[in-house]
Design a protein around this motif. Structure first.
Motif, short mmCIF file in Angstrom:
data_model
loop_
_atom_site.label_atom_id
_atom_site.label_comp_id
_atom_site.label_asym_id
_atom_site.label_seq_id
_atom_site.Cartn_x
_atom_site.Cartn_y
_atom_site.Cartn_z
N GLY A 20 63.03 -19.83 -22.29
CA GLY A 20 63.27 -20.44 -20.99
C GLY A 20 64.50 -21.33 -20.94
N ARG A 31 50.11 -23.85 -24.84
CA ARG A 31 50.12 -23.46 -23.43
C ARG A 31 48.67 -23.38 -22.98
N GLN A 79 48.68 -18.63 -18.04
CA GLN A 79 49.31 -19.92 -17.79
C GLN A 79 48.87 -20.50 -16.46
N PHE A 85 54.63 -23.66 -22.49
CA PHE A 85 54.62 -23.20 -21.10
C PHE A 85 55.90 -22.42 -20.87
N PRO A 91 58.74 -19.71 -18.65
CA PRO A 91 59.43 -19.54 -17.37
C PRO A 91 58.81 -18.40 -16.57
N TYR A 136 55.71 -16.11 -16.24
CA TYR A 136 54.58 -16.98 -16.57
C TYR A 136 54.48 -18.11 -15.54
N MET A 137 55.61 -18.71 -15.23
CA MET A 137 55.64 -19.75 -14.21
C MET A 137 55.42 -19.11 -12.85
N GLN A 176 59.25 -26.17 -16.01
CA GLN A 176 58.84 -25.74 -17.34
C GLN A 176 59.08 -26.84 -18.36
N TRP A 177 60.24 -27.45 -18.30
CA TRP A 177 60.58 -28.53 -19.24
C TRP A 177 59.60 -29.69 -19.09
N ASN A 181 56.17 -28.80 -20.66
CA ASN A 181 56.19 -28.79 -22.13
C ASN A 181 56.31 -30.20 -22.69
#
Length: 279
Positions: free
Chosen positions: A11, A186, A194, A235, A237, A240-241, A254-255, A258
């Motif tokens: 990511g 995750r 996720q 976690f 991107p 998945y996000m 995402q950052w 995590n």
């Protein structure tokens, strides 16, 4: 037992290694989990940046996807040797295929162990959809056949495959926890790998199921005298996000997630050691 926290490179590939490493260090991570860059210059940049910021490395092998078994095995060997050559702490491997036969996956796992023994770099095998370890009941068969097998536990995949939190597969789950040497932190749920955000009230049940398993793993590791244990905040991107998040906000989200997982687990296991794994 020392707890070390790693950040996924997944990511953040658009960042230069120097910028990514500085960001990871400033956030309080101990290292990075990453696959080997294809270009030698990028490999050199990675190693120089990690060294500059005193970050440890967990190697990640995920990119052997060939469906032909013979070519698959040869590519896996090549990638594991290449990762071992840069001397990571260990390698997390996405090993085999769910559609390979049991004996074919045994052959791959056994070859990975031979490479581990010959290079001195441990190879752990991630619990992951699409791989030999796609479900907890299937993984149990491999653990019984290969008692030396060590896992990177990403239990979000198993919850999704089983569409449950494995309440009815206690024996298989407990065996897997005893073989876990690294965790991808995750959080998934029974319908996907996720959740949107572990800070939200509606996801606390899913988070607690993960924490219960992670607590047990740390208790096992502590009682076995492990010197350290590792978590990678993973976690991911998009896809998945969830795609409902605006495209320009996905990377930041995402950052943040995590970082949150790192801080949550650091507080849980570093500051309250005896509460969660007293042995």
């Amino acid at each position: 037992m020392e707890i070390l926290f790693f950040c996924t490179r997944w990511g953040s590939e658009e960042l230069k290694w120097a910028d990514f490493s500085r960001k990871v260090k400033d956030a309080g991570f101990d290292g990075v989990e990453a696959s080997l860059p294809l270009h030698p210059g990028d490999q050199e940049n990675m190693m120089e940046s990690l060294s500059k910021y005193d970050l440890k490395l967990i190697g990640l092998h995920w990119d052997t996807v060939t469906h032909n078994f013979g070519r698959h095995k040869a590519e896996m060997e090549q990638r594991l040797f290449a990762l071992a050559a840069i001397d990571p702490l260990f390698i997390t491997s996405h090993t085999g295929k769910d559609h390979f036969s049991f004996e074919q996956n045994i052959e791959l796992l056994s070859r990975a162990e031979e490479i581990s023994l010959s290079t001195g770099v441990p190879v752990l095998h991630e619990t992951h959809r699409g791989k030999f370890s796609f479900a907890v009941h299937q993984t149990k068969l491999f653990l019984e056949r290969l008692p030396w097998l060590k896992l990177t536990l990403d239990i979000s995949h198993w919850y999704t495959v089983a569409e449950s939190y494995l309440q009815d597969q206690h024996e298989a789950l407990e065996l897997a926890l005893f073989h876990t040497s690294h965790i991808h932190s995750r959080v998934g749920f029974t319908q996907g790998p996720q959740i949107t955000d572990p800070r939200y009230h509606e996801w606390q049940e899913a988070l607690q199921h993960h924490l219960i398993c992670w607590d047990k793993v740390l208790n096992i590791q502590k009682n076995e005298g492990a010197q350290f244990f590792t978590f990678t905040s993973e976690f991911g991107p998009y896809p998945y996000m969830p795609s409902a998040i605006a495209a320009n906000a996905v990377a930041g989200c995402q950052w943040d997630l995590n970082n949150y997982m790192k801080d949550l687990l650091k507080g849980r296991y570093t500051n309250h050691l005896t509460k969660y794994y007293a042995g």
